[in-house]
Design a protein around this motif. Structure first.
Motif, PDB file in Angstrom:
ATOM      1  N   PHE A 256     -13.482 -16.356 -34.706  1.00  0.00           N
ATOM      2  CA  PHE A 256     -12.287 -16.929 -34.088  1.00  0.00           C
ATOM      3  C   PHE A 256     -12.463 -16.792 -32.574  1.00  0.00           C
ATOM      4  N   ASN A 257     -12.816 -17.895 -31.927  1.00  0.00           N
ATOM      5  CA  ASN A 257     -13.128 -17.859 -30.500  1.00  0.00           C
ATOM      6  C   ASN A 257     -11.869 -17.679 -29.662  1.00  0.00           C
ATOM      7  N   ILE A 258     -11.956 -16.775 -28.696  1.00  0.00           N
ATOM      8  CA  ILE A 258     -10.839 -16.533 -27.780  1.00  0.00           C
ATOM      9  C   ILE A 258     -11.053 -17.443 -26.575  1.00  0.00           C
ATOM     10  N   GLU A 259     -10.397 -18.568 -26.573  1.00  0.00           N
ATOM     11  CA  GLU A 259     -10.616 -19.583 -25.549  1.00  0.00           C
ATOM     12  C   GLU A 259      -9.307 -19.921 -24.845  1.00  0.00           C
ATOM     13  N   PRO A 260      -9.407 -20.302 -23.563  1.00  0.00           N
ATOM     14  CA  PRO A 260      -8.198 -20.680 -22.830  1.00  0.00           C
ATOM     15  C   PRO A 260      -7.529 -21.899 -23.461  1.00  0.00           C
ATOM     16  N   THR A 261      -6.202 -21.903 -23.434  1.00  0.00           N
ATOM     17  CA  THR A 261      -5.432 -23.042 -23.920  1.00  0.00           C
ATOM     18  C   THR A 261      -5.083 -23.951 -22.740  1.00  0.00           C
ATOM     19  N   GLU A 262      -4.456 -25.073 -23.046  1.00  0.00           N
ATOM     20  CA  GLU A 262      -3.994 -25.963 -21.976  1.00  0.00           C
ATOM     21  C   GLU A 262      -2.971 -25.260 -21.094  1.00  0.00           C
ATOM     22  N   ALA A 263      -2.151 -24.407 -21.710  1.00  0.00           N
ATOM     23  CA  ALA A 263      -1.177 -23.639 -20.924  1.00  0.00           C
ATOM     24  C   ALA A 263      -1.889 -22.713 -19.943  1.00  0.00           C
ATOM     25  N   ASP A 264      -3.013 -22.131 -20.377  1.00  0.00           N
ATOM     26  CA  ASP A 264      -3.786 -21.258 -19.485  1.00  0.00           C
ATOM     27  C   ASP A 264      -4.382 -22.058 -18.332  1.00  0.00           C
ATOM     28  N   ARG A 265      -4.854 -23.253 -18.638  1.00  0.00           N
ATOM     29  CA  ARG A 265      -5.435 -24.107 -17.595  1.00  0.00           C
ATOM     30  C   ARG A 265      -4.359 -24.497 -16.569  1.00  0.00           C
ATOM     31  N   LYS A 266      -3.180 -24.858 -17.071  1.00  0.00           N
ATOM     32  CA  LYS A 266      -2.111 -25.263 -16.159  1.00  0.00           C
ATOM     33  C   LYS A 266      -1.682 -24.086 -15.281  1.00  0.00           C
ATOM     34  N   ALA A 267      -1.608 -22.901 -15.869  1.00  0.00           N
ATOM     35  CA  ALA A 267      -1.207 -21.726 -15.095  1.00  0.00           C
ATOM     36  C   ALA A 267      -2.205 -21.444 -13.970  1.00  0.00           C
ATOM     37  N   THR A 268      -3.494 -21.643 -14.247  1.00  0.00           N
ATOM     38  CA  THR A 268      -4.520 -21.424 -13.222  1.00  0.00           C
ATOM     39  C   THR A 268      -4.390 -22.442 -12.101  1.00  0.00           C
ATOM     40  N   ASN A 269      -4.207 -23.706 -12.482  1.00  0.00           N
ATOM     41  CA  ASN A 269      -4.031 -24.759 -11.485  1.00  0.00           C
ATOM     42  C   ASN A 269      -2.773 -24.505 -10.632  1.00  0.00           C
ATOM     43  N   ASP A 270      -1.691 -24.065 -11.285  1.00  0.00           N
ATOM     44  CA  ASP A 270      -0.450 -23.781 -10.561  1.00  0.00           C
ATOM     45  C   ASP A 270      -0.648 -22.652  -9.556  1.00  0.00           C
ATOM     46  N   TRP A 271      -1.438 -21.651  -9.948  1.00  0.00           N
ATOM     47  CA  TRP A 271      -1.694 -20.516  -9.038  1.00  0.00           C
ATOM     48  C   TRP A 271      -2.395 -20.994  -7.773  1.00  0.00           C
ATOM     49  N   VAL A 272      -3.428 -21.841  -7.941  1.00  0.00           N
ATOM     50  CA  VAL A 272      -4.165 -22.347  -6.777  1.00  0.00           C
ATOM     51  C   VAL A 272      -3.244 -23.188  -5.896  1.00  0.00           C
ATOM     52  N   GLU A 273      -2.408 -24.015  -6.518  1.00  0.00           N
ATOM     53  CA  GLU A 273      -1.476 -24.842  -5.744  1.00  0.00           C
ATOM     54  C   GLU A 273      -0.523 -23.983  -4.910  1.00  0.00           C
ATOM     55  N   GLU A 274      -0.038 -22.899  -5.503  1.00  0.00           N
ATOM     56  CA  GLU A 274       0.875 -22.014  -4.787  1.00  0.00           C
ATOM     57  C   GLU A 274       0.177 -21.314  -3.619  1.00  0.00           C
ATOM     58  N   MET A 275      -1.109 -20.986  -3.797  1.00  0.00           N
ATOM     59  CA  MET A 275      -1.846 -20.251  -2.758  1.00  0.00           C
ATOM     60  C   MET A 275      -2.268 -21.152  -1.600  1.00  0.00           C
ATOM     61  N   ILE A 276      -2.329 -22.464  -1.831  1.00  0.00           N
ATOM     62  CA  ILE A 276      -2.820 -23.372  -0.793  1.00  0.00           C
ATOM     63  C   ILE A 276      -1.956 -23.316   0.466  1.00  0.00           C
ATOM     64  N   GLN A 277      -0.653 -23.119   0.300  1.00  0.00           N
ATOM     65  CA  GLN A 277       0.228 -23.078   1.475  1.00  0.00           C
ATOM     66  C   GLN A 277      -0.196 -21.962   2.426  1.00  0.00           C
ATOM     67  N   ASP A 278      -0.468 -20.750   1.891  1.00  0.00           N
ATOM     68  CA  ASP A 278      -0.930 -19.646   2.737  1.00  0.00           C
ATOM     69  C   ASP A 278      -2.360 -19.881   3.208  1.00  0.00           C
ATOM     70  N   PHE A 279      -3.194 -20.435   2.321  1.00  0.00           N
ATOM     71  CA  PHE A 279      -4.606 -20.682   2.646  1.00  0.00           C
ATOM     72  C   PHE A 279      -4.732 -21.675   3.806  1.00  0.00           C
ATOM     73  N   SER A 280      -3.779 -22.598   3.935  1.00  0.00           N
ATOM     74  CA  SER A 280      -3.826 -23.628   4.979  1.00  0.00           C
ATOM     75  C   SER A 280      -3.270 -23.135   6.316  1.00  0.00           C
ATOM     76  N   ASN A 281      -2.617 -21.997   6.302  1.00  0.00           N
ATOM     77  CA  ASN A 281      -1.992 -21.466   7.521  1.00  0.00           C
ATOM     78  C   ASN A 281      -3.052 -21.179   8.578  1.00  0.00           C
ATOM     79  N   ALA A 282      -2.883 -21.769   9.764  1.00  0.00           N
ATOM     80  CA  ALA A 282      -3.864 -21.599  10.841  1.00  0.00           C
ATOM     81  C   ALA A 282      -3.972 -20.155  11.293  1.00  0.00           C
ATOM     82  N   GLU A 283      -2.905 -19.362  11.064  1.00  0.00           N
ATOM     83  CA  GLU A 283      -2.909 -17.962  11.502  1.00  0.00           C
ATOM     84  C   GLU A 283      -3.672 -17.055  10.527  1.00  0.00           C
ATOM     85  N   ILE A 284      -3.969 -17.578   9.359  1.00  0.00           N
ATOM     86  CA  ILE A 284      -4.648 -16.784   8.326  1.00  0.00           C
ATOM     87  C   ILE A 284      -6.159 -16.844   8.531  1.00  0.00           C
TER      88      ILE A 284
END
Length: 697
Positions: A256-284
């Motif tokens: 029984f393979n332990i593999e990411p689900t679509e929900a896991d994929r979406k959560a990962t994509n959402d995390w990156v989207e949330e971090m982009i605002q700080d990542f784009s900050n010129a002061e960072i």
């Protein structure tokens, strides 16, 4: 004592002994926890060789010794799991071989004298292991230096690590010399009969060009021959050696393979989207941000556009420093990339260096600063490298590293040579030591892009893990008999996997990493048992033990079908031999014979006695042997081969250059090679060896 530092590992031999004792204690935990006495019966026995008992402590001490010796050789503080396993297997084989050989050495009075040993390490017949060892190389030339051996031997008693290292190396040299003496006695007791030599010469002195016809076994249906039980039993009894087997287990299992689900994929994509605002900050600081938050650290490399993927190349070619692109999916990760810098840098650089490593950082800096000053004042850089560089690979060439592209050197070295100017001589620190670098030449500069990439790999969540675990345990609970197990697999359309011939000491089952626990279960279970649910390498495994094979001769029932195939082929061969002999005796030519057996005439060219395959026939050694020994222009008597019965007609032969001396030397070499291989094999085959490692590992 500086030379001895080359083999010193962190903590020295005291740590090695502590690790050995700790590991031994861990191995014994099962015995202690079960309440068994450490000294009861032979529970401490890991092996028994011809009645001689070897206990686990003795074996584990030897394993730990080999681990420490290899760490010293590699200059490493730890070994990988794979290396530890390999060394344990190697130590096991050495233990068996040495115990068997020592019996023979004592009978024959074989030994290695102290004079022999000294001759091997510092005399006229120095062993290759000493000649090629970097520990005994001249620091300036890199060549073997006998004085380095003498210096080491004089000082080794002052350093426990050096003393340990030498004792292990010395033991290996002595064991090899003893075996060579023993093998030589065996080889010298053999001789090559003149009849054998003459036969080999005759077989090798020409090659044949011939035509042949095959009457295949398939031309006779199996129903045309009959095999009875007595014939099968008779063959089994006469050829029982063909059916010997080692202890093994066969299992079937579902994963029984332990593999990411679509929900896991979406959560990962959402995390990156949330971090982009700080990542784009010129002061960072993008470098620090990536190193703190990304699954992949900042690389620092400057890339050409062609080195990027299509989507990132398109982004950086049109971006301003500070711009961010993402999220995007690549290499099973969601990412966002920020352009950090655009630099005009060469594609490649030609440089040379001097690597300095001393006992202390202070000594290193003092020597490095002195060499830097000398080089800048015009001293011969190549001469300085040959005399002082610790990088023996380049020192012999005056420190020359040739041309290399960005990213081929460690980061600090890379940055110095690609951002510096041709002719610069600079000092740089890296994990390897202190480098004095001379930038000799640089390629034409072109735009290079430095990016920082925020990456988050798509992995399964704790919820996904629990869901798969629940599915696996439910399947195991509901399907707790072999019948239910197999029916459920079929009904649920699961993929059943088979693992055959699992050895008692196997570390893994093919396709399942770190699955030793399942191997141990297979040897503790009874045929028909179903396992607990195991977790290996992102898989939950549920297994069924389907067969247990013990060491010895396989039962007749297990090999009956195999014997039947052999007997059927032999009877077909007898029929075809008689038929083909009648056709040859009638005077028919090859074309006629070929038509009569529904075959065709084929040709083979330049076939010698040593030919392994015959074009159009396959692996047929009997056919090759017959070809070089048959008269020209005469149809041969029928020849039984692996695929059927042949008749041949040699068209011509061509002489091959062969001398009695070359044949004699070839036969001697063959005997020597077989002796080295078969000597230990035959001793082990005839010894009574009980292997109990599975009780401890």
């Amino acid at each position: 004592m500086a030379t001895l530092e080359k083999i010193r590992s962190k903590g020295g031999i005291l740590v090695a002994l502590a690790v050995g004792l700790a590991l031994f204690a861990f191995i014994m935990m099962d015995f202690m926890s079960s309440g068994a006495s450490m000294f009861s019966g032979n529970q401490m026995e890991v092996a028994n060789i011809n009645g001689k008992s070897i206990n686990i402590q003795e074996f584990q001490n030897k394993v730990s010794e080999m681990e420490e010796f290899n760490k010293l050789n590699q200059g490493a503080s730890t070994l990988s799991e794979e290396e530890v396993y390999r060394l344990r297997e190697q130590t096991w084989n050495q233990l068996i071989n040495q115990n068997l050989l020592e019996e023979q050495y004592q009978i024959l009075g074989l030994n290695v004298t102290s004079d022999e040993l000294m001759d091997m390490v510092s005399g006229k017949n120095i062993h290759p292991a000493i000649l090629q060892h970097p520990l005994f190389a001249n620091p300036q030339t890199g060549a073997f230096d006998q004085q380095q051996v003498i210096n080491f031997l004089l000082s080794k008693n002052q350093d426990p690590t050096a003393y340990f290292y030498w004792m292990v190396l010395e033991e290996q040299l002595m064991n090899e010399r003893l075996f060579n003496k023993y093998a030589s006695l065996i080889q010298n007791g053999m001789y090559i009969p003149q009849t054998w030599r003459n036969s080999e010469i005759k077989a090798k002195e020409h090659q044949a060009n011939f035509d042949f016809v095959l009457a295949s076994f398939t031309t006779i249906p199996d129903s045309a021959v009959s095999i009875n039980e007595d014939e099968i039993k008779d063959y089994y009894n006469k050829h029982s050696n063909l059916f010997e087997q080692e202890t093994s287990r066969d299992i079937e299992y579902v994963a029984f393979n332990i593999e990411p689900t679509e929900a896991d994929r979406k959560a990962t994509n959402d995390w990156v989207e949330e971090m982009i605002q700080d990542f784009s900050n010129a002061e960072i600081d993008p470098i620090q941000f990536v190193n703190l938050n990304s699954d992949e650290p900042f690389s620092g490399r400057n890339h050409r556009l062609a080195e990027f993927s299509t989507q990132i190349a398109s982004f950086v070619a049109n971006a301003q420093v500070g711009d961010v692109y993402g999220p995007y999916f690549e290499d099973n990760s969601y990412k966002a990339t920020r352009l950090v810098a655009i630099n005009n840098l060469p594609d490649s650089v030609k440089a040379r260096h001097i690597l300095i490593r001393s006992n202390t950082q202070e000594e290193t800096n003092t020597l490095a600063d002195s060499l830097l000053e000398l080089a800048k004042k015009g001293a011969d850089f190549g001469d300085l490298a040959r005399r002082f560089s610790q990088d023996q690979g380049s020192a012999i060439n005056g420190g020359d590293l040739g041309w290399f592209n960005e990213g081929m050197m460690v980061q600090a070295f890379n940055d110095a040579v690609f951002t510096g100017k041709t002719g610069d001589i600079v000092k740089v620190e890296s994990q390897f030591g202190t480098h004095i670098i001379h930038i000799q030449d640089q390629g034409k500069p072109s735009p290079k892009y430095q990016v920082a990439t925020l990456s988050r790999e798509v992995t399964y969540s704790s919820k996904t893990y629990q869901d798969i675990y629940s599915k696996a345990t439910k399947f195991a609970a509901l399907n707790n008999t072999p019948e239910k197990f197999n029916n459920a697999i079929e009904e649920e359309n699961l993929n059943k996997r088979i693992a055959n011939s699992i050895g008692e000491n196997d570390r893994n089952i093919s396709g399942l990493e770190s699955s030793r626990e399942l191997v141990r279960w297979a040897y503790e279970a009874n045929v028909g048992d179903l396992s607990p649910v195991y977790e290996f390498d992102d898989k939950f495994i549920f297994a069924h033990l389907i067969e247990a094979n013990e060491k010895g001769i396989r039962p007749l029932e297990d090999v009956k079908a195999q014997i039947q195939r052999v007997l059927i082929a032999n009877k077909k061969a007898d029929i075809l031999l008689e038929q083909m002999q009648e056709k040859v005796a009638s005077g028919a030519n090859l074309e006629t014979i070929a038509q009569q057996v529904n075959s065709s005439v084929q040709s083979a060219e330049n076939i010698s006695f040593a030919s392994f395959q015959i074009p159009g026939a396959g692996v047929e050694p009997a056919l090759a042997a017959a070809a070089v020994n048959s008269p020209v222009n005469q149809i041969s008597t029928p020849i039984k081969g692996n695929n059927g019965v042949y008749v041949i007609k040699v068209k011509s032969t061509e002489p091959l250059e062969v001398t009695p001396e070359s044949v004699n030397n070839e036969l001697k070499q063959g005997i020597a090679m077989k002796t080295d291989y078969l000597l230990l094999k035959s001793m082990r085959d005839n010894a009574e060896i009980i292997d109990k490692r599975a009780n401890f590992y």
